[in-house]
Design an enzyme around this catalytic site. Structure first.
Site, PDB file in Angstrom:
ATOM      1  N   GLU A 151     -16.452   7.367  14.114  1.00  0.00           N
ATOM      2  CA  GLU A 151     -16.120   6.773  12.812  1.00  0.00           C
ATOM      3  C   GLU A 151     -16.175   7.798  11.695  1.00  0.00           C
ATOM      4  O   GLU A 151     -15.238   7.929  10.898  1.00  0.00           O
ATOM      5  CB  GLU A 151     -17.063   5.610  12.504  1.00  0.00           C
ATOM      6  CG  GLU A 151     -16.787   4.916  11.182  1.00  0.00           C
ATOM      7  CD  GLU A 151     -15.438   4.216  11.170  1.00  0.00           C
ATOM      8  OE1 GLU A 151     -14.549   4.657  10.407  1.00  0.00           O
ATOM      9  OE2 GLU A 151     -15.274   3.248  11.930  1.00  0.00           O
ATOM     10  N   GLY A 194       7.188 -11.234   2.966  1.00  0.00           N
ATOM     11  CA  GLY A 194       6.194 -11.556   1.947  1.00  0.00           C
ATOM     12  C   GLY A 194       4.787 -11.402   2.489  1.00  0.00           C
ATOM     13  O   GLY A 194       4.561 -10.854   3.567  1.00  0.00           O
ATOM     14  N   ASP A 244       7.380  -4.141   3.285  1.00  0.00           N
ATOM     15  CA  ASP A 244       7.100  -5.452   3.883  1.00  0.00           C
ATOM     16  C   ASP A 244       7.104  -5.335   5.408  1.00  0.00           C
ATOM     17  O   ASP A 244       8.018  -4.753   5.993  1.00  0.00           O
ATOM     18  CB  ASP A 244       8.154  -6.452   3.417  1.00  0.00           C
ATOM     19  CG  ASP A 244       7.733  -7.898   3.647  1.00  0.00           C
ATOM     20  OD1 ASP A 244       6.569  -8.122   4.022  1.00  0.00           O
ATOM     21  OD2 ASP A 244       8.575  -8.790   3.442  1.00  0.00           O
ATOM     22  N   ILE A 245       6.076  -5.903   6.035  1.00  0.00           N
ATOM     23  CA  ILE A 245       5.951  -5.863   7.491  1.00  0.00           C
ATOM     24  C   ILE A 245       6.337  -7.240   8.036  1.00  0.00           C
ATOM     25  O   ILE A 245       5.722  -8.248   7.672  1.00  0.00           O
ATOM     26  CB  ILE A 245       4.518  -5.498   7.929  1.00  0.00           C
ATOM     27  CG1 ILE A 245       4.065  -4.210   7.233  1.00  0.00           C
ATOM     28  CG2 ILE A 245       4.442  -5.354   9.443  1.00  0.00           C
ATOM     29  CD1 ILE A 245       4.912  -2.999   7.510  1.00  0.00           C
ATOM     30  N   ASP A 305       1.402 -12.115   4.351  1.00  0.00           N
ATOM     31  CA  ASP A 305       1.009 -12.866   5.545  1.00  0.00           C
ATOM     32  C   ASP A 305      -0.402 -12.456   5.946  1.00  0.00           C
ATOM     33  O   ASP A 305      -0.896 -11.396   5.549  1.00  0.00           O
ATOM     34  CB  ASP A 305       1.990 -12.616   6.707  1.00  0.00           C
ATOM     35  CG  ASP A 305       2.136 -11.146   7.056  1.00  0.00           C
ATOM     36  OD1 ASP A 305       1.163 -10.550   7.534  1.00  0.00           O
ATOM     37  OD2 ASP A 305       3.240 -10.591   6.834  1.00  0.00           O
ATOM     38  N   ASP A 315     -12.986   9.055   9.406  1.00  0.00           N
ATOM     39  CA  ASP A 315     -12.951   8.774   7.971  1.00  0.00           C
ATOM     40  C   ASP A 315     -12.805  10.049   7.153  1.00  0.00           C
ATOM     41  O   ASP A 315     -11.983  10.132   6.229  1.00  0.00           O
ATOM     42  CB  ASP A 315     -14.221   8.039   7.538  1.00  0.00           C
ATOM     43  CG  ASP A 315     -14.313   6.627   8.075  1.00  0.00           C
ATOM     44  OD1 ASP A 315     -13.284   6.099   8.523  1.00  0.00           O
ATOM     45  OD2 ASP A 315     -15.415   6.050   8.054  1.00  0.00           O
ATOM     46  N   SER A 322     -10.361   0.795  10.847  1.00  0.00           N
ATOM     47  CA  SER A 322     -11.240   1.876  10.415  1.00  0.00           C
ATOM     48  C   SER A 322     -10.440   3.060   9.905  1.00  0.00           C
ATOM     49  O   SER A 322     -10.926   3.833   9.077  1.00  0.00           O
ATOM     50  CB  SER A 322     -12.126   2.333  11.580  1.00  0.00           C
ATOM     51  OG  SER A 322     -13.079   1.364  11.910  1.00  0.00           O
TER      52      SER A 322
END
Length: 629
Positions: free
Chosen positions: A296, A606, A587-588, A608, A300, A544
């Site tokens: 992690e 839009g 937009d996905i 979701d 990061d 993450s």
């Protein structure tokens, strides 16, 4: 008689208040934790740090006050409050302090045993179990886990009816999010974590570093992200801007891993390290080295530092090696008004400092650093593991940080509509092995943080093609809260989704009331990230990864604003949901976030509950943020 007693309390009197008036249940445990077995009663003579969270003033105005400095149409946009103004605005009234103090004194607790926190938000008394059980009409038991871990708590507790309006919550009582020993495996996800750990997840694939923009569907690098989100910006106000990454000991980065990554992708950063902000005796440990310990932090920092170079990145490393830490610990460090070492930290949730164990940290990191302008956190727990009182108390703090000008971003989770490790709920909202009710996360459902989901470059596609929701190894966390009401800023977007794309799940599968907080707010790529890890390259997946990427973009927005003489953007949600930003996101419309034996929700045109508003286009959001006061 009760009315007279309350009048006397308001006047600050120390005259007796009846303590044997009718008790009413104040909190009941949210869930019965899986795998934990209730054992013997806790020894009546054992001392526990009883912490009483006093009712704060102006909580009914919390959203109004945050919107006044965060909504793009507000005449006071960007006029963030000072820490002192925050304390004055929300400090409990003298009426509440006196009423609770008098109740305790009349119940046999001597006044010299009582302490009030600096913010006046918490009242503490070290009480015996017998005293606590008598005060709260509760029964404390020891709970045991098959791993050998133990925890204590009660199933419910009560307070006198006339005292209830003056109390938000009391700890330790019903809250049961076991904080593992830093040296124990967090078995549900197969990784270490304290508090609950969402990821990242590791691929078994061997990585040979020959990535190009043509292979971003297989290996994500800094250049892939820059191309996907038109994110090309070199900061110029690095001495005034601040960007923080939260990590919990013993998870820590390895310097050689950073250099391995930087040598290949950002040579100017070789030898550079984050600026350590060591909270509650934390240190960047190097004794334990494995993906579970280093994955992690390496992820990061490699991407946050790489995307914002040469912006210094603050590492908010939290917790000593004995106690570890929870969310309240890092919040204590960035906001002295929240700091609860004389008040509210919960030994079942947080590290308690000073640490009395041999070698433990004997100090207390209270307000040691100003809140960074942007903070990214890739940790979380299930909302079902916290009570509404606990969740709201912590969520209020995120609102306060927003009022002070900070953007707080949380990853949305990696198990789709399920909780950590794929755990779902039954019809009574209890965790169940074969549950089919969706299990939202926390703190990511708090309406005063920005929730970040995950997308992917679809297999066979390029950075020039539309992304889909992440469906490789992990699924983007998303759904609807069972605790928090819908904030005004997302009302239109979420109601449009529910009316135009009504999910066809059986009643009770999720909170479909249409008036609760929905998440995530936006997304970024979360699949196939190349990282340097334990001396070699590997591929990782997860929200993450998404959270620090979005946080890096907001940090660069702040850089441009600061350079232009403007303030940091602070809480961004009201802005990104505004009509001006409608076309600033990619937009996905492909993919879903399966879980709980269902396909989950589906990404649509839009907003979701899979990818939120979509992924940011930096070249579009930057001028829009710059146009704000």
């Amino acid at each position: 008689m009760r009315f007279l007693a309350l009048l006397l309390a308001v006047a600050g009197t120390t005259l007796a208040i009846p303590t044997r008036s009718s008790h009413v249940v104040h909190e009941t445990r949210a869930v019965n934790p899986l795998e934990w077995i209730q054992g013997v009663r806790l020894d009546a003579s054992q001392i526990i740090p009883l912490r009483i969270g006093l009712s704060q003033q102006n909580l009914d105005r919390i959203e109004e006050l945050l919107m006044s400095v965060s909504h793009p149409e507000s005449p006071t946009y960007g006029q963030h409050m000072s820490p002192d103004e925050i304390v004055d605005m929300f400090a409990p009234s003298n009426e509440s302090i006196n009423a609770v103090r008098d109740w305790l004194v009349e119940s046999g607790i001597s006044p010299d045993r009582l302490k009030v926190s600096a913010s006046k938000g918490w009242l503490q008394v070290n009480a015996t179990v017998a005293e606590a059980e008598d005060l709260l009409k509760a029964k404390y038991h020891v709970y045991e886990h098959p791993s050998g871990a133990k925890q204590f708590g009660c199933h419910s507790y009560s307070v006198p009816e006339h005292i209830q309006p003056h109390i938000e919550l009391i700890k330790p009582t019903v809250h049961f999010n076991h904080r593992p020993n830093p040296h124990q495996k967090f078995k549900r996800d197969g990784v270490l974590g304290s508090p609950g750990f969402n990821g990242p997840k590791k691929s078994a694939a061997h990585v040979t570093i020959t990535p190009t923009l043509e292979t971003c569907d297989q290996m994500i690098t800094l250049e892939c992200l820059r191309a996907l989100y038109d994110f090309n910006y070199t900061p110029v106000a690095t001495d005034k801007n601040t960007f923080g990454i939260v990590e919990f000991t013993p998870q820590a980065y390895l310097g050689p891993d950073l250099d391995l990554f930087f040598r290949n992708f950002t040579p100017s950063l070789v030898g550079k390290r984050p600026v350590n902000v060591l909270i509650d005796g934390a240190f960047v440990q190097t004794a334990a080295q494995s993906f579970d310990y280093n994955g992690e932090s390496d992820l990061d920092l490699e991407y946050a530092m790489g995307l914002t170079a040469p912006q210094p990145v603050l590492l908010l490393q939290t917790g000593d090696i004995f106690e570890g830490a929870g969310f309240d610990n890092w919040l204590d460090a960035v906001d002295g008004s929240f700091c609860t070492f004389e008040g509210g930290d919960d030994p079942t949730q947080d590290g308690i400092y000073p640490d009395t164990q041999p070698g433990g940290y004997k100090g207390q990191s209270c307000g040691i650093i100003a809140p960074p302008h942007v903070v990214s956190i890739s940790y979380g727990q299930d909302e079902s593991t916290v009570t509404a009182a606990f969740a709201n108390r912590q969520c209020t703090e995120y609102a306060k940080l927003g009022m002070m000008g900070s953007s707080i971003l949380y990853s949305s989770g990696d198990s789709g509509v399920a909780g950590n490790g794929g755990v779902c709920l039954d019809s009574t909202k209890q965790p169940a092995t074969n549950g089919n009710v969706f299990n939202p996360g926390f703190p990511v459902t708090c309406p005063f943080v920005t929730a970040v989901g995950a997308t992917q470059v679809n297999p066979g596609s390029t950075v020039n093609d539309p992304e889909g929701a992440c469906e490789q190894v992990i699924f983007s966390g998303g759904g609807f809260s069972n605790i928090f009401p819908m904030p005004s800023y997302q009302s239109t977007a979420v109601k449009n989704y529910l009316s135009q794309h009504t999910p066809s799940f059986p009643a009770g599968t999720f909170n479909n009331s249409g008036n609760v907080r929905a998440y995530p707010d936006l997304s970024a790529n979360g699949a196939n990230y190349v990282i340097g890890i334990d001396g070699q390259f590997g591929l990782v997946f997860g929200t993450s990864a998404s959270a620090p990427v979005v946080a890096s973009m907001i940090t660069m927005v702040n850089d441009a604003r600061i350079h232009a003489g403007k303030k940091p953007v602070g809480f961004i949600n009201p802005v990104i949901y505004s009509s001006d930003f409608q076309h600033a996101f990619n937009d996905i419309t492909m993919g879903g976030n399966q879980g709980c034996g269902t396909p989950g929700f589906t990404a649509v045109s839009g907003w979701d509950p899979v990818t939120g508003l979509g992924t940011p286009n930096f070249s579009k959001i930057l001028p829009l943020f710059m146009a704000l006061p």
